[in-house]
Design a protein around this motif. Structure first.
Motif, PDB file in Angstrom:
ATOM      1  N   LEU A 316       0.544  -1.127  -0.084  1.00 29.80           N
ATOM      2  CA  LEU A 316       0.027  -0.063   0.163  1.00 29.80           C
ATOM      3  C   LEU A 316       0.653   1.378  -0.089  1.00 29.80           C
ATOM      4  O   LEU A 316       0.596   2.426  -0.485  1.00 29.80           O
ATOM      5  CB  LEU A 316      -1.221   0.043   1.239  1.00 29.80           C
ATOM      6  CG  LEU A 316      -2.063  -1.153   1.192  1.00 29.80           C
ATOM      7  CD1 LEU A 316      -2.653  -1.030   2.372  1.00 29.80           C
ATOM      8  CD2 LEU A 316      -2.945  -1.033   0.203  1.00 29.80           C
ATOM      9  N   ILE A 317       1.865   1.143   0.860  1.00 30.09           N
ATOM     10  CA  ILE A 317       3.075   2.370   0.651  1.00 30.09           C
ATOM     11  C   ILE A 317       4.218   2.138  -0.320  1.00 30.09           C
ATOM     12  O   ILE A 317       5.330   2.671  -0.121  1.00 30.09           O
ATOM     13  CB  ILE A 317       3.380   2.832   1.899  1.00 30.09           C
ATOM     14  CG1 ILE A 317       3.735   1.529   2.743  1.00 30.09           C
ATOM     15  CG2 ILE A 317       2.120   3.278   2.811  1.00 30.09           C
ATOM     16  CD1 ILE A 317       4.119   1.754   4.416  1.00 30.09           C
ATOM     17  N   GLY A 318       3.977   1.111  -1.188  1.00 30.02           N
ATOM     18  CA  GLY A 318       5.028   1.061  -2.178  1.00 30.02           C
ATOM     19  C   GLY A 318       5.972  -0.262  -2.214  1.00 30.02           C
ATOM     20  O   GLY A 318       6.562  -0.659  -3.038  1.00 30.02           O
ATOM     21  N   ASP A 358      -8.278  13.125  18.803  1.00 30.81           N
ATOM     22  CA  ASP A 358      -8.133  14.767  18.296  1.00 30.81           C
ATOM     23  C   ASP A 358      -6.884  14.889  18.301  1.00 30.81           C
ATOM     24  O   ASP A 358      -6.208  16.087  18.142  1.00 30.81           O
ATOM     25  CB  ASP A 358      -8.829  15.651  19.312  1.00 30.81           C
ATOM     26  CG  ASP A 358     -10.400  15.641  19.281  1.00 30.81           C
ATOM     27  OD1 ASP A 358     -11.048  15.311  17.990  1.00 30.81           O
ATOM     28  OD2 ASP A 358     -10.923  15.750  20.428  1.00 30.81           O
ATOM     29  N   LYS A 359      -5.845  13.992  17.856  1.00 33.24           N
ATOM     30  CA  LYS A 359      -4.272  14.253  17.632  1.00 33.24           C
ATOM     31  C   LYS A 359      -4.092  13.275  16.159  1.00 33.24           C
ATOM     32  O   LYS A 359      -4.152  11.944  16.464  1.00 33.24           O
ATOM     33  CB  LYS A 359      -3.552  13.713  18.860  1.00 33.24           C
ATOM     34  CG  LYS A 359      -2.126  14.170  18.600  1.00 33.24           C
ATOM     35  CD  LYS A 359      -1.428  13.849  19.972  1.00 33.24           C
ATOM     36  CE  LYS A 359       0.171  13.939  19.775  1.00 33.24           C
ATOM     37  NZ  LYS A 359       0.688  13.707  21.016  1.00 33.24           N
ATOM     38  N   LEU A 360      -3.429  13.832  15.097  1.00 34.63           N
ATOM     39  CA  LEU A 360      -3.251  13.064  14.142  1.00 34.63           C
ATOM     40  C   LEU A 360      -1.948  13.455  13.706  1.00 34.63           C
ATOM     41  O   LEU A 360      -1.369  14.487  13.861  1.00 34.63           O
ATOM     42  CB  LEU A 360      -4.204  13.354  12.862  1.00 34.63           C
ATOM     43  CG  LEU A 360      -5.795  13.277  13.393  1.00 34.63           C
ATOM     44  CD1 LEU A 360      -6.551  14.100  12.206  1.00 34.63           C
ATOM     45  CD2 LEU A 360      -6.197  11.982  13.422  1.00 34.63           C
ATOM     46  N   ALA A 361      -1.145  12.470  13.192  1.00 35.64           N
ATOM     47  CA  ALA A 361       0.097  12.526  12.537  1.00 35.64           C
ATOM     48  C   ALA A 361      -0.221  12.099  10.864  1.00 35.64           C
ATOM     49  O   ALA A 361      -0.409  11.181  10.425  1.00 35.64           O
ATOM     50  CB  ALA A 361       1.181  11.808  13.018  1.00 35.64           C
ATOM     51  N   ILE A 362       0.374  13.270  10.235  1.00 31.59           N
ATOM     52  CA  ILE A 362       0.092  13.188   8.592  1.00 31.59           C
ATOM     53  C   ILE A 362       1.455  13.294   7.968  1.00 31.59           C
ATOM     54  O   ILE A 362       2.206  14.103   8.062  1.00 31.59           O
ATOM     55  CB  ILE A 362      -0.729  14.478   8.294  1.00 31.59           C
ATOM     56  CG1 ILE A 362      -1.998  14.615   9.101  1.00 31.59           C
ATOM     57  CG2 ILE A 362      -1.025  14.387   6.845  1.00 31.59           C
ATOM     58  CD1 ILE A 362      -2.863  15.986   8.924  1.00 31.59           C
ATOM     59  N   HIS A 363       1.885  11.979   7.351  1.00 25.31           N
ATOM     60  CA  HIS A 363       2.533  12.060   6.110  1.00 25.31           C
ATOM     61  C   HIS A 363       2.096  12.471   4.812  1.00 25.31           C
ATOM     62  O   HIS A 363       1.242  11.844   4.203  1.00 25.31           O
ATOM     63  CB  HIS A 363       3.232  10.660   6.100  1.00 25.31           C
ATOM     64  CG  HIS A 363       3.905  10.120   7.495  1.00 25.31           C
ATOM     65  ND1 HIS A 363       5.132  10.479   7.767  1.00 25.31           N
ATOM     66  CD2 HIS A 363       3.286   9.320   8.397  1.00 25.31           C
ATOM     67  CE1 HIS A 363       5.157   9.745   9.000  1.00 25.31           C
ATOM     68  NE2 HIS A 363       4.222   9.027   9.375  1.00 25.31           N
ATOM     69  N   HIS A 364       2.434  13.841   4.600  1.00 24.32           N
ATOM     70  CA  HIS A 364       1.816  14.343   3.275  1.00 24.32           C
ATOM     71  C   HIS A 364       2.489  13.723   1.957  1.00 24.32           C
ATOM     72  O   HIS A 364       1.567  13.671   0.977  1.00 24.32           O
ATOM     73  CB  HIS A 364       1.985  15.869   3.235  1.00 24.32           C
ATOM     74  CG  HIS A 364       1.053  16.769   4.236  1.00 24.32           C
ATOM     75  ND1 HIS A 364       0.026  17.043   3.994  1.00 24.32           N
ATOM     76  CD2 HIS A 364       1.560  16.957   5.576  1.00 24.32           C
ATOM     77  CE1 HIS A 364      -0.527  17.737   4.966  1.00 24.32           C
ATOM     78  NE2 HIS A 364       0.281  17.542   5.846  1.00 24.32           N
ATOM     79  N   ASP A 365       3.597  13.052   2.015  1.00 23.30           N
ATOM     80  CA  ASP A 365       4.212  12.686   0.992  1.00 23.30           C
ATOM     81  C   ASP A 365       4.782  11.160   1.309  1.00 23.30           C
ATOM     82  O   ASP A 365       5.909  11.091   1.958  1.00 23.30           O
ATOM     83  CB  ASP A 365       5.338  13.376   0.395  1.00 23.30           C
ATOM     84  CG  ASP A 365       6.024  13.120  -1.030  1.00 23.30           C
ATOM     85  OD1 ASP A 365       5.683  11.697  -1.257  1.00 23.30           O
ATOM     86  OD2 ASP A 365       6.398  13.981  -1.740  1.00 23.30           O
ATOM     87  N   VAL A 366       3.752  10.161   0.957  1.00 22.10           N
ATOM     88  CA  VAL A 366       4.134   8.696   1.643  1.00 22.10           C
ATOM     89  C   VAL A 366       5.485   8.369   0.707  1.00 22.10           C
ATOM     90  O   VAL A 366       6.464   7.753   1.669  1.00 22.10           O
ATOM     91  CB  VAL A 366       3.217   7.913   1.170  1.00 22.10           C
ATOM     92  CG1 VAL A 366       3.314   6.407   1.639  1.00 22.10           C
ATOM     93  CG2 VAL A 366       1.833   8.324   2.143  1.00 22.10           C
ATOM     94  N   SER A 367       5.732   8.580  -0.446  1.00 26.73           N
ATOM     95  CA  SER A 367       6.982   7.972  -0.892  1.00 26.73           C
ATOM     96  C   SER A 367       8.140   8.579  -0.277  1.00 26.73           C
ATOM     97  O   SER A 367       9.205   7.842  -0.100  1.00 26.73           O
ATOM     98  CB  SER A 367       6.905   8.390  -2.653  1.00 26.73           C
ATOM     99  OG  SER A 367       6.775   9.582  -2.736  1.00 26.73           O
TER     100      SER A 367
END
Length: 596
Positions: A316-318, A358-367
Motif C-alpha cells: 500500500l505504501i510502495g 483529536d491528535k493526528l500525524a500526517i505524512h503528506h508525501d508517503v513516498s
C-alpha cells in the motif's frame, strides 16, 4: 455560521444543526446556503450529566467541539434485557458508552470511556442472549450483525457447535465535523490511508469523509461496506454517509472483487473502504489507484513503521525490496552492499496516523517518508491536534526533507560530463550540475519544443503539456528532439540513444519516478515555470472569458484544469455575478461560464 433549531417530525427530540456555506468544487456557484440534514442526538434520558455538565458540554469534553454527534443510543438499549437496560440508561455518562459485553455465565458489563461497570449481579443466560439475537439483524459469515438504520455493531462469539455464547454490542456514532482537522487533505483529491488502533475513530472519519465528498463536493462516492459498519445495517444506508452509494459485500473474502466491481460498473470518483487486510485487497487498491480514482481507506496498523513491517500490506505504501549494490555504489553511499529500497510508487499519496481522537500525524508525501525511513532516518510528520476550544493547531511541522523539499531538487539536470557527475554525492552532484550549466550554457529552446520521452509515460507527459499549456509536443525520434526526459533507472544504464543526445548537447532531464507530479514538475523546470504559473495562467484565461461573456452574453468554455484550479475559477466567476459549472470527464473536465 448560524445555528437554527430544528425538530424531526417523527422524533420528539430536538437538536441543534449548523447551516454552513458549502465548499464548492465541481458545482455551480449560485450563492445559496445548504443546511445540514436534521439528525437525532441520542437517548432522551440523558438531559442531565455528571458533575452538573449539560449534555452539550459532555459531548465536547469527550468528542471535542464538533458540529454534532448522532449515536441512536435508545435503539441499542432497546435490544438489551430489561434488567440490564434499566441500569444502563440510568448512567449519567451514557453518552461515553463504548460497548456492552454479554458473555454466557458472566455478569453483563458496560465499558465507558474511563471506566467499566457491571450491569447486573446475575450472570447472563442463554435466554437473554437469544432474546438479543432475535432483536437484531441476521449474522453474517463474519459473525457480525446490526440494528436497522443505525451504526451499531453486534458481534457474536460462538462455541464449537456454532451456538452463540457471547455478544459484543458496540456503539456506532456519526460525528459530523470530525474531519475538520484533515479537511484540506480530503479536499486535495489525493488518496488517503488512515491507520490507528481499534476504537480510535477510523471508521467514524471514513463515514464523514464519504458524506463531505458526496454532499458538499458532489463527487460520485461509492462505499465498499464489508460488515455494514460504515453505512449501517439494512439495505438503506444511514444518513451519516450523505449521498454516497453503498455496495455491500456478501463475505469478507469477496471484498477485493467488490472493489474492482465498483470501479468497472459504477464510475466512481472516490471509493471508501474500511479495513484493507489481505493481499488481494492491496492489489485491488493499487489497480483502482492506477485508474485515477481517489481512494480513502483504513488498514490494520498503528503507524508507518508497522505497515512497512507487514509483508501483506506494505505494498500500500510502495513495498520493500532488497537491492544488492555494486562495490562502487556501496562505497559512494557508505553502506553495506545489500540495502532496502522502495519497490514501487505507493498506492496512497497521504498516510494519516490517528494517535488519539483529536491528535493526528500526517505524512503528506508517503513516498518520501518511506524512502527516508529506509535510509535510516526517522520521518517527521505534521502533527495536528484539536484543542479544548475546538480549534485545530499544528504542533509539529513536517520535516523539510519529507514535505517541503521540491520535486525539482530530486531530479538531476544532466550535462555532457554525466559519468563524473553521477559518481558524486547528491549535493555535490547538484552543485556540479549548476557549475557546468553556468560555464556552458545550453542552446535556447525553440518556439515549439520537441520532447523525446525515454522510459517515461507518454500519456502523463501529454497530460502535463496539455494542462500546463506549454509550446511542446512529443517526438518519437531522438535525433529530432530539442529535449529528452528520461527515467532515472534507464538513464543509469546509459543507452546509446541518450549518449547520442548528450553528444548533440540536447538538454536531458531525469525523473526519479514515473508519476504525473514529477513529470509535470520537470516540464515546469524545462520552461522555467514556477509552480503557481499554471494557476495564474488559468485565472487569466478565466478573467478574459468573463469579459467576453459580459460583453457578448454567450457561454465560454475554459481549458481543462485540475479540480483545485477549477474551484479557483468558479470563485472568480462568482465575484462577477455570473454562473459557472464543470463539464466533461477527467482529465478533460473544464469550466463553462454563462450569464446568470
Amino acid at each position: 455560521m448560524r445555528k437554527t433549531k430544528t425538530t424531526e417530525s417523527n422524533n420528539p427530540r430536538s437538536t441543534e444543526t449548523i447551516a454552513r456555506q458549502p465548499q464548492e468544487d465541481d458545482q455551480d456557484f449560485d450563492g445559496t446556503e445548504r443546511a445540514e440534514p436534521e439528525r437525532s442526538n441520542g437517548h432522551p434520558h440523558n438531559s442531565a450529566s455528571s458533575g452538573g455538565m449539560t449534555q452539550k458540554q459532555q459531548f465536547e469534553q469527550y468528542f471535542g467541539k464538533q458540529l454534532e454527534v448522532t449515536d441512536d443510543l435508545e435503539q441499542l438499549t432497546a435490544i438489551m434485557p430489561a434488567e440490564v437496560r434499566e441500569v444502563l440508561v440510568a448512567q449519567p455518562d451514557l453518552k461515553e458508552l463504548f460497548e456492552v459485553v454479554l458473555d454466557l455465565g458472566r455478569q453483563p458489563e458496560a465499558r465507558f470511556a474511563n471506566r467499566v461497570m457491571f450491569l447486573s449481579e446475575a450472570p447472563v443466560t442463554h435466554e437473554q442472549l437469544e432474546m438479543v439475537v432475535e432483536r437484531v439483524g441476521e449474522f453474517g459469515k463474519d459473525n457480525r450483525a446490526g440494528i436497522e438504520r443505525t451504526l451499531h455493531r453486534i458481534s457474536a462469539i460462538r462455541n464449537r457447535q456454532g451456538k452463540i455464547i457471547g455478544l459484543t454490542c458496540r456503539v456506532g456514532r456519526a460525528i459530523f465535523g470530525t474531519i475538520d482537522i484533515i479537511r484540506d487533505v480530503v479536499e486535495s483529491g489525493k488518496s488517503v490511508l488512515l491507520l490507528g488502533r481499534p476504537g480510535v475513530g477510523k471508521t467514524t472519519k471514513l463515514r464523514e469523509i464519504a458524506r463531505v465528498l458526496s454532499d458538499e463536493f458532489l463527487k460520485r462516492v461509492v462505499i465498499v461496506d464489508t460488515s455494514n459498519e460504515i453505512g449501517g445495517d439494512g439495505d438503506v444506508p444511514h444518513p451519516a454517509v450523505g449521498r454516497a452509494r453503498r455496495m455491500q459485500v456478501v463475505t469478507p473474502e469477496l471484498q477485493h472483487a467488490v472493489m474492482i466491481e465498483a470501479v468497472e460498473n459504477h464510475m466512481p470518483e472516490c471509493i471508501v473502504i474500511d479495513e484493507i487486510g489481505v493481499e488481494e485487497e492491496t492489489f485491488a487498491a493499487r489497480t483502482i489507484a492506477e485508474r485515477g480514482v481517489q481512494l480513502v481507506a483504513t488498514a490494520h496498523g498503528n503507524s508507518l513503521e508497522n505497515l512497512l513491517q507487514n509483508p501483506t500490506l506494505s505494498d500500500l505504501i510502495g513495498g520493500i525490496q532488497a537491492v544488492t549494490l555494486s562495490d562502487e555504489e556501496a562505497r559512494r553511499r557508505g553502506t553495506q552492499k545489500t540495502v532496502l529500497e522502495r519497490k514501487a510508487p505507493p498506492t496512497f499519496d497521504v498516510l494519516i496516523e490517528i494517535m488519539e481522537k483529536d491528535k493526528l500525524a500526517i505524512h503528506h508525501d508517503v513516498s518520501r517518508a518511506v524512502d527516508a525511513f529506509l535510509r535510516g532516518a526517522t520521518p517527521r510528520p505534521e502533527i495536528r491536534i484539536r484543542n479544548p476550544q475546538g480549534d485545530v493547531e499544528v504542533v509539529q511541522q513536517a520535516d523539510a526533507d519529507v514535505r517541503m523539499e521540491s520535486d525539482a531538487r530530486e531530479r538531476y539536470r544532466i550535462g555532457r560530463d554525466s559519468e563524473r557527475m553521477r559518481d558524486r554525492g547528491k549535493e555535490r552532484f547538484a552543485a556540479r550540475g549548476r557549475e557546468e550549466t553556468a560555464e556552458r550554457p545550453r542552446h535556447p529552446l525553440p518556439a515549439t519544443v520537441r520532447i523525446f520521452p525515454y522510459g517515461v509515460s507518454r500519456n502523463r507527459l501529454e497530460r502535463a503539456i496539455r494542462e500546463l499549456r506549454v509550446p511542446a509536443h512529443i517526438t518519437n525520434d531522438a535525433q529530432d528532439a530539442d529535449a529528452v526526459i528520461a527515467l532515472k533507472a534507464h538513464f543509469r544504464r546509459e543507452p546509446p540513444r541518450l549518449r547520442d543526445a548528450q553528444k548533440q548537447n540536447v538538454g536531458t532531464f531525469v525523473v526519479k519516478s514515473n508519476t504525473y507530479t514529477q513529470i509535470a514538475n520537470t516540464v515546469r523546470e524545462m520552461f522555467s515555470m514556477s509552480s503557481n504559473e499554471g494557476e495564474d495562467a488559468a485565472l487569466t484565461e478565466a478573467r478574459e472569458a468573463i469579459d467576453r461573456v459580459l460583453e457578448c452574453s454567450e457561454p465560454v468554455e475554459l481549458m481543462p484544469q485540475s479540480s483545485y484550479v477549477r474551484r479557483l475559477q468558479h470563485q472568480l466567476v462568482e465575484q462577477h455575478d455570473l454562473t459557472s459549472s464543470s463539464i466533461g470527464t477527467e482529465p478533460f473536465r473544464r469550466v463553462r461560464i454563462t450569464k446568470a
